[in-house]
Write an enzyme that holds these catalytic residues in place. Structure first.
Site, PDB file in Angstrom:
ATOM      1  N   HIS A  62       0.857  -1.184   0.000  1.00  0.00           N
ATOM      2  CA  HIS A  62       0.000   0.000   0.000  1.00  0.00           C
ATOM      3  C   HIS A  62       0.889   1.229   0.000  1.00  0.00           C
ATOM      4  O   HIS A  62       2.116   1.134   0.148  1.00  0.00           O
ATOM      5  CB  HIS A  62      -0.958  -0.007   1.194  1.00  0.00           C
ATOM      6  CG  HIS A  62      -0.297   0.061   2.524  1.00  0.00           C
ATOM      7  ND1 HIS A  62       0.487  -0.963   3.032  1.00  0.00           N
ATOM      8  CD2 HIS A  62      -0.302   1.036   3.485  1.00  0.00           C
ATOM      9  CE1 HIS A  62       0.931  -0.625   4.226  1.00  0.00           C
ATOM     10  NE2 HIS A  62       0.478   0.579   4.524  1.00  0.00           N
ATOM     11  N   HIS A  64       1.405   3.880   1.987  1.00  0.00           N
ATOM     12  CA  HIS A  64       1.887   4.619   3.144  1.00  0.00           C
ATOM     13  C   HIS A  64       3.412   4.673   3.059  1.00  0.00           C
ATOM     14  O   HIS A  64       4.057   3.709   2.624  1.00  0.00           O
ATOM     15  CB  HIS A  64       1.446   3.951   4.448  1.00  0.00           C
ATOM     16  CG  HIS A  64       0.052   4.343   4.849  1.00  0.00           C
ATOM     17  ND1 HIS A  64      -0.729   3.570   5.684  1.00  0.00           N
ATOM     18  CD2 HIS A  64      -0.711   5.432   4.534  1.00  0.00           C
ATOM     19  CE1 HIS A  64      -1.906   4.165   5.868  1.00  0.00           C
ATOM     20  NE2 HIS A  64      -1.913   5.289   5.180  1.00  0.00           N
ATOM     21  N   ASP A  66       5.967   4.445   5.010  1.00  0.00           N
ATOM     22  CA  ASP A  66       6.872   3.479   5.636  1.00  0.00           C
ATOM     23  C   ASP A  66       6.964   2.180   4.849  1.00  0.00           C
ATOM     24  O   ASP A  66       7.760   1.302   5.200  1.00  0.00           O
ATOM     25  CB  ASP A  66       6.460   3.205   7.088  1.00  0.00           C
ATOM     26  CG  ASP A  66       5.036   2.717   7.246  1.00  0.00           C
ATOM     27  OD1 ASP A  66       4.149   3.227   6.547  1.00  0.00           O
ATOM     28  OD2 ASP A  66       4.802   1.812   8.069  1.00  0.00           O
ATOM     29  N   HIS A  67       6.186   2.059   3.785  1.00  0.00           N
ATOM     30  CA  HIS A  67       6.244   0.861   2.946  1.00  0.00           C
ATOM     31  C   HIS A  67       6.759   1.144   1.540  1.00  0.00           C
ATOM     32  O   HIS A  67       6.978   0.206   0.769  1.00  0.00           O
ATOM     33  CB  HIS A  67       4.858   0.215   2.853  1.00  0.00           C
ATOM     34  CG  HIS A  67       4.393  -0.344   4.158  1.00  0.00           C
ATOM     35  ND1 HIS A  67       4.403  -1.684   4.459  1.00  0.00           N
ATOM     36  CD2 HIS A  67       3.920   0.281   5.265  1.00  0.00           C
ATOM     37  CE1 HIS A  67       3.949  -1.873   5.689  1.00  0.00           C
ATOM     38  NE2 HIS A  67       3.652  -0.687   6.200  1.00  0.00           N
ATOM     39  N   HIS A 142      -7.206  -2.238   5.762  1.00  0.00           N
ATOM     40  CA  HIS A 142      -6.391  -1.167   6.333  1.00  0.00           C
ATOM     41  C   HIS A 142      -7.119   0.163   6.120  1.00  0.00           C
ATOM     42  O   HIS A 142      -8.225   0.202   5.558  1.00  0.00           O
ATOM     43  CB  HIS A 142      -5.008  -1.181   5.667  1.00  0.00           C
ATOM     44  CG  HIS A 142      -3.983  -0.349   6.377  1.00  0.00           C
ATOM     45  ND1 HIS A 142      -3.893  -0.256   7.747  1.00  0.00           N
ATOM     46  CD2 HIS A 142      -2.978   0.437   5.887  1.00  0.00           C
ATOM     47  CE1 HIS A 142      -2.898   0.535   8.074  1.00  0.00           C
ATOM     48  NE2 HIS A 142      -2.332   0.979   6.964  1.00  0.00           N
ATOM     49  N   ASP A 212      -0.244  -4.039   5.934  1.00  0.00           N
ATOM     50  CA  ASP A 212      -0.842  -3.680   7.199  1.00  0.00           C
ATOM     51  C   ASP A 212      -2.320  -4.058   7.130  1.00  0.00           C
ATOM     52  O   ASP A 212      -2.968  -3.809   6.129  1.00  0.00           O
ATOM     53  CB  ASP A 212      -0.725  -2.191   7.440  1.00  0.00           C
ATOM     54  CG  ASP A 212       0.704  -1.709   7.607  1.00  0.00           C
ATOM     55  OD1 ASP A 212       1.633  -2.515   7.435  1.00  0.00           O
ATOM     56  OD2 ASP A 212       0.895  -0.523   7.886  1.00  0.00           O
ATOM     57  N   HIS A 270       6.363  -5.448  12.146  1.00  0.00           N
ATOM     58  CA  HIS A 270       5.709  -4.152  12.024  1.00  0.00           C
ATOM     59  C   HIS A 270       5.364  -3.614  13.408  1.00  0.00           C
ATOM     60  O   HIS A 270       4.266  -3.126  13.666  1.00  0.00           O
ATOM     61  CB  HIS A 270       4.450  -4.251  11.141  1.00  0.00           C
ATOM     62  CG  HIS A 270       3.979  -2.928  10.622  1.00  0.00           C
ATOM     63  ND1 HIS A 270       3.001  -2.193  11.241  1.00  0.00           N
ATOM     64  CD2 HIS A 270       4.346  -2.205   9.534  1.00  0.00           C
ATOM     65  CE1 HIS A 270       2.778  -1.083  10.559  1.00  0.00           C
ATOM     66  NE2 HIS A 270       3.581  -1.064   9.517  1.00  0.00           N
TER      67      HIS A 270
END
Length: 311
Positions: A62, A64, A66-67, A142, A212, A270
Site C-alpha cells: 500500500h 503509506h 513506511d512501505h 487497512h 498492514d 511491524h
C-alpha cells in the site's frame, strides 16, 4: 532449491535505532523479490549481501510512506549501478502517478524501464508467474487500499521411478511422455497409469506477507496451509482499541490469523515504536499459536524442502 525470506525492516510508521521500516527480500531458486520498500531498504539489502541488480520484481502492499519511501532511492541507485533489465513493480493506484513524477524530476535518463503493474486491492488474483513461482494478491483491511501477497512455489516436474523403466522396458520417448504426466500404452495393448511410473520429488512451498491489516478471516482463508506466514503485530492486546482505530492488528490477532490459516510457522513484525522489546508480543501470540517468532532484522528464514517418498 532455495526458498528464503530475509528481514530488512520490522518497524511500523517510525524507524527506531534498532528497527527499519517494512521490507522483506525473498529468494526463490536464486530469483530475488522485494516486498515493501521502506526508507533504508537499499542499505539493508547491501548489509544482507543481496545485490539490488538481482531483483526480479518489487511488490508494494500500500502507499503509506513506511512501505514505499525507500523505493525511489533504490530505483535511482540501480540506474547508477548500470541496470539494464526492466524492473517490474506491483503496487496499488495511484502509484503510477507517483512513479511518473519521480521519473520526470529525478530519473528522466534512467537506463532501464520501471514497469508498473496495478495491484487491485479488492481482488485475489495471480499477479506474477514464472517457471517456479506464482504470486497472488490477498485483499487486506487497512485505512487505505492494501493487499498482501502469497508467494507459492509451483509443483516441481515429475521424476521417473527408476525401477519402472526396466520393468516396463520404456524407451526414451515413453520416458519423456511419462514425465509430462501421461499414461503410457505398451506394445501388448496395456496402458500403465502415470502414478505407477512417476512421483513428485517434493512439495511446493509458500510464504505469505500480510501487513498492514486488521484481522481478516478472508485473508487467512486465502493463504490456507501456508508454510511461513508473516503477519503484522503492531500492538499488544491491551492496545487493541488503538489497533482498530489505526487499521492494525495485535499479536493475538496475528496468532488468530495463523491458526485460521493452518500456517506452519508465524513471524510477527511491524512493531510499534512504543515496544522496545518484542518478547511480550511473542508471548501473547504463543498463547494461541505456539510456532511464533518475532522477526529479527538481517536474519533469514528458510523454508526447507519437504521431500516426498516414491511409492
Amino acid at each position: 532449491m532455495t526458498f528464503r525470506v530475509t528481514i530488512l525492516g520490522s518497524s511500523s510508521a517510525s524507524p527506531t535505532p534498532k528497527r527499519n521500516p517494512s521490507a522483506h527480500a525473498l529468494n526463490v531458486h536464486e530469483q530475488f523479490f522485494l516486498v515493501d520498500c521502506g526508507e533504508g531498504t537499499q542499505k539493508q539489502l547491501r548489509s544482507a549481501g543481496i545485490n539490488p541488480l538481482k531483483l526480479n520484481a518489487v511488490f508494494i502492499t500500500h502507499l503509506h510512506g513506511d512501505h514505499v519511501f525507500g523505493l525511489f532511492g533504490l530505483i535511482s541507485t540501480m540506474g547508477l549501478m548500470g541496470r539494464r533489465t526492466p524492473l517490474k513493480v506491483y503496487a496499488p493506484r495511484p502509484f503510477d502517478e507517483i512513479l511518473a513524477n519521480h521519473l520526470h524530476y529525478f530519473d528522466a535518463a534512467l537506463p532501464y524501464q520501471v514497469q508498473w503493474h496495478e495491484v487491485r486491492t479488492r481482488e485475489h488474483e495471480l499477479l506474477y508467474e514464472n517457471k517456479v513461482l506464482e504470486v497472488w494478491s490477498v485483499p487486506l483491511r487497512h485505512k487505505i487500499p492494501a493487499a498482501g501477497f502469497l508467494f507459492r512455489e509451483k509443483t516441481p516436474p515429475l521424476n521417473l521411478l527408476k525401477e519402472a523403466i526396466g520393468r516396463y522396458g520404456l524407451n526414451v520417448a515413453q520416458c519423456v511422455a511419462a514425465k509430462r504426466g501421461e499414461d503410457i500404452p505398451l506394445g501388448d495393448g496395456t496402458t500403465i497409469p502415470n502414478q505407477q511410473l512417476t512421483y513428485t520429488p517434493y512439495e511446493g512451498r509458500s510464504y505469505a506477507y500480510l501487513s498492514d491489516t486488521l484481522y481478516s478471516a478472508k485473508a487467512a482463508r486465502l493463504v490456507t496451509g501456508v508454510d511461513l506466514l508473516y503477519h503484522e503485530a503492531t500492538f499488544a492486546e491491551q492496545d487493541k482499541t488503538m489497533a482498530r482505530e489505526t487499521g492494525h492488528s495485535t499479536a493475538s490477532q496475528a496468532a488468530k490469523a495463523a491458526l485460521a490459516a493452518g500456517a506452519r510457522r508465524l513471524l510477527i513484525g511491524h512493531f510499534s515504536s512504543r515496544y522496545k522489546d518484542a518478547s511480550g508480543l511473542v508471548e501473547e501470540a504463543r498463547e494461541l499459536f505456539a510456532e511464533t517468532e518475532a522477526v529479527v532484522e538481517g536474519r533469514s528464514y528458510d523454508i526447507p524442502v519437504k521431500k516426498t517418498q516414491p511409492e
